[in-house]
Design an enzyme around this catalytic site. Structure first.
Site, PDB file in Angstrom:
ATOM      1  N   SER A  97       0.843  -1.194   0.000  1.00 32.44           N
ATOM      2  CA  SER A  97       0.000   0.000   0.000  1.00 32.44           C
ATOM      3  C   SER A  97       0.876   1.241   0.000  1.00 32.44           C
ATOM      4  CB  SER A  97      -0.913   0.025   1.235  1.00 32.44           C
ATOM      5  OG  SER A  97      -1.666   1.218   1.277  1.00 32.44           O
ATOM      6  N   LYS A 125      -3.314   4.094   5.999  1.00 29.28           N
ATOM      7  CA  LYS A 125      -3.304   2.640   6.212  1.00 29.28           C
ATOM      8  C   LYS A 125      -1.956   2.182   6.759  1.00 29.28           C
ATOM      9  CE  LYS A 125      -6.630   1.338   2.620  1.00 29.28           C
ATOM     10  NZ  LYS A 125      -6.849   0.506   1.407  1.00 29.28           N
ATOM     11  N   ASP A 168      -7.361  -4.414   1.509  1.00 32.99           N
ATOM     12  CA  ASP A 168      -8.346  -3.778   0.630  1.00 32.99           C
ATOM     13  C   ASP A 168      -9.557  -3.521   1.485  1.00 32.99           C
ATOM     14  OD1 ASP A 168      -8.631  -2.800  -2.087  1.00 32.99           O
ATOM     15  OD2 ASP A 168     -10.403  -4.068  -2.164  1.00 32.99           O
TER      16      ASP A 168
END
Length: 210
Positions: free
Chosen positions: A8, A13, A69
Site C-alpha cells: 500500500s 493505512k 483492501d
C-alpha cells in the site's frame, strides 16, 4: 517471518498497520521504499483485490507481503462505494479533468463531498467499513492468510473531526458517538475494521508460527 512488505502507498493505512505489527517484532517495509509499483485492482471483491496486491508486492520483493483492501459500504447506496471507495468522486464525475498533485492531496475531501451528494435526500444512512487483509509468505503461496473486520455506523450530513483519513469525518461510530476523525488513534485502532482485522491476523500468525 521477521520482515514484511506492505502492499500500500496509503499513508493512513500504513500508520495503522505499522502501529500493530511492530508488536510482533516484524519489520514493516512500505512497497514504495522498494520501488514497487501499485498493483491493478480489477476485481469486484475486497478479498480478491487484496490477494492481487499481496502477490504483486511479494513477487517484486521476494519477501512475504501483506495487503489491505477496504472501503465504505452504505446501505442506502446499495453497498457503494465499496471497492471503489478510494475513487468514488471519479465515478460520480468520470468526465472530470486529469488529476493533478493538488487533486491527490484533496482526494479524501472530494470523495466525502461525492458521498454527501449521493446521499442527498436519503433517509437510510446506515453504513459499515469493511477490511480484508491478505498475507502471503511468497508470491505463489497456496494458502494465503486472510483476516476480515467490519465497523458499523452511519453517515452524517456534515464532517466532524480532524483525525483519521478517508471517510472518517463523516462516519459516526454509534458506540462512542464520535466520528472516526474524532476518535483518538488508540481507540480507533481497537474498534475499527482494520484494527479488528489486524487483531485477527496477529492471532493467525502466532498460531501458524509463520
Amino acid at each position: 517471518m521477521n520482515k514484511l512488505v506492505i502492499a500500500s502507498n496509503n499513508q493512513g493505512k500504513l500508520r495503522e498497520i505499522q502501529a500493530l505489527l511492530t508488536l510482533l517484532n516484524i519489520e514493516v517495509l512500505p512497497q514504495a521504499s522498494l520501488n514497487i509499483s501499485e498493483a491493478d485492482e480489477p476485481h469486484f471483491t475486497f478479498i480478491e483485490n487484496a490477494l492481487a496486491k499481496a502477490r504483486h508486492a511479494s513477487l517484486h520483493s521476494g519477501l512475504a507481503a501483506l495487503a489491505d483492501d477496504s472501503g465504505l459500504c452504505v446501505e442506502g447506496l446499495q453497498g457503494r462505494p465499496g471497492v471503489y471507495s478510494a475513487r468514488f468522486a471519479d465515478m460520480i464525475n468520470p468526465d472530470g479533468c486529469a488529476e493533478t498533485n493538488a487533486d491527490k492531496i484533496n482526494r479524501d475531501e472530494k470523495n466525502n463531498l461525492a458521498l454527501l451528494s449521493a446521499l442527498a435526500g436519503q433517509s437510510n444512512r446506515s453504513a459499515y467499513y469493511y477490511c480484508a487483509l491478505v498475507l502471503v509468505r511468497r508470491h505463489d503461496d497456496p494458502q494465503p492468510i486472510i483476516a476480515e473486520g467490519i465497523w458499523s455506523g452511519e453517515i452524517l450530513t456534515a464532517p466532524r473531526g480532524s483525525n483519521g483519513f478517508g471517510y472518517d469525518p463523516l462516519f459516526l461510530d454509534l458506540s462512542h458517538h464520535k466520528t472516526g476523525a474524532e476518535l483518538s488513534p488508540d481507540i480507533k485502532n481497537k474498534i475499527s475494521h482494520r484494527g479488528q482485522a489486524l487483531q485477527q491476523l496477529m492471532i493467525k500468525i502466532k498460531a501458524l508460527k509463520v
